[in-house]
Design a protein around this motif. Structure first.
Motif, PDB file in Angstrom:
ATOM      1  N   GLY A 130       0.902  -1.413  -0.026  1.00 14.88           N
ATOM      2  CA  GLY A 130       0.212   0.104   0.063  1.00 14.88           C
ATOM      3  C   GLY A 130       0.953   1.576  -0.161  1.00 14.88           C
ATOM      4  N   VAL A 131       0.642   1.892  -0.889  1.00 14.38           N
ATOM      5  CA  VAL A 131       1.586   3.438  -0.676  1.00 14.38           C
ATOM      6  C   VAL A 131       0.244   4.559  -1.004  1.00 14.38           C
ATOM      7  CG1 VAL A 131       2.992   2.662  -2.440  1.00 14.38           C
ATOM      8  CG2 VAL A 131       1.351   3.468  -3.565  1.00 14.38           C
ATOM      9  N   LYS A 132       1.255   5.606  -0.413  1.00 14.03           N
ATOM     10  CA  LYS A 132       0.581   7.012  -0.499  1.00 14.03           C
ATOM     11  C   LYS A 132      -0.266   6.994  -1.220  1.00 14.03           C
ATOM     12  CE  LYS A 132      -0.203  11.412   1.301  1.00 14.03           C
ATOM     13  NZ  LYS A 132       1.787  12.614   2.088  1.00 14.03           N
ATOM     14  N   GLU A 133       0.132   7.486  -2.629  1.00 13.69           N
ATOM     15  CA  GLU A 133       0.016   8.161  -4.326  1.00 13.69           C
ATOM     16  C   GLU A 133       1.026   7.377  -4.731  1.00 13.69           C
ATOM     17  OE1 GLU A 133       0.177  12.492  -4.417  1.00 13.69           O
ATOM     18  OE2 GLU A 133       2.335  12.208  -2.787  1.00 13.69           O
ATOM     19  N   LEU A 134       1.055   7.444  -6.206  1.00 14.10           N
ATOM     20  CA  LEU A 134       1.532   6.782  -7.350  1.00 14.10           C
ATOM     21  C   LEU A 134       1.643   8.352  -8.281  1.00 14.10           C
ATOM     22  CD1 LEU A 134       0.101   3.814  -8.267  1.00 14.10           C
ATOM     23  CD2 LEU A 134       2.210   4.156  -7.381  1.00 14.10           C
ATOM     24  N   PRO A 135       2.797   8.389  -9.574  1.00 12.79           N
ATOM     25  CA  PRO A 135       3.527   9.899  -9.416  1.00 12.79           C
ATOM     26  C   PRO A 135       2.246  10.375 -10.073  1.00 12.79           C
ATOM     27  CG  PRO A 135       5.041   7.918 -10.548  1.00 12.79           C
ATOM     28  CD  PRO A 135       3.709   7.428  -9.192  1.00 12.79           C
TER      29      PRO A 135
END
Length: 151
Positions: A130-135
């Protein structure tokens, strides 16, 4: 043996779970080459974004299933392109899946994953993070992969 090597399962007799990946993969000991695939999202070569509908107010409707299917198709296209069509997504031995909203999107991502890799015996080793955001705010899933390919 599968083109992406031999799967290893701690308990091969255990029933398939809701996700399709082995505990590890042993790469084939042949004259194949290793292909390292950068993080790939749902943007296609023609510049369109699969699984993205822009609203009049500038916000987006984002579809995890369509994006995941597009990501996996993009990876297949990359592998086929890099190998002159001799290999494809079934040659992936390891993948890292980045998901922006695990609670909302993990199940949908996994459903599409399981369409491409229907058993643990055919699936690559995998981590899902899980990541906060992608590019790009239009991306809700990205996959980085490694494949053992014929060239």
């Amino acid at each position: 043996m599968s083109p992406n090597g031999q799967p290893f399962l701690l308990d091969p007799s255990a029933p398939e779970g809701p996700t399709r990946y082995p505990h590890a993969r042993l790469a084939p000991s042949t004259a194949h080459q290793t292909l390292y695939i950068s993080g790939i999202a749902s943007r296609t070569v023609d510049g369109t974004y699969q699984g993205v509908t822009e609203n009049a107010d500038g916000t987006y409707n984002l579809d995890i299933r369509k994006q995941t299917a597009a990501v996996l198709q993009n990876i297949d296209d990359i592998i086929k392109g890099a190998t002159g069509g001799k290999s494809g997504i079934q040659n992936v031995i390891d993948a890292v899946v980045y998901v922006v909203n695990m609670k909302r999107d993990y199940a949908g991502m996994n459903e599409e994953w399981n369409k491409v890799f229907p058993t643990r015996a055919s699936a690559p080793a995998r981590a899902t993070i899980g990541v906060k955001e992608l590019p790009d705010p239009r991306f809700i899933v990205e996959v980085k992969a490694v494949a053992i390919v014929d060239v």
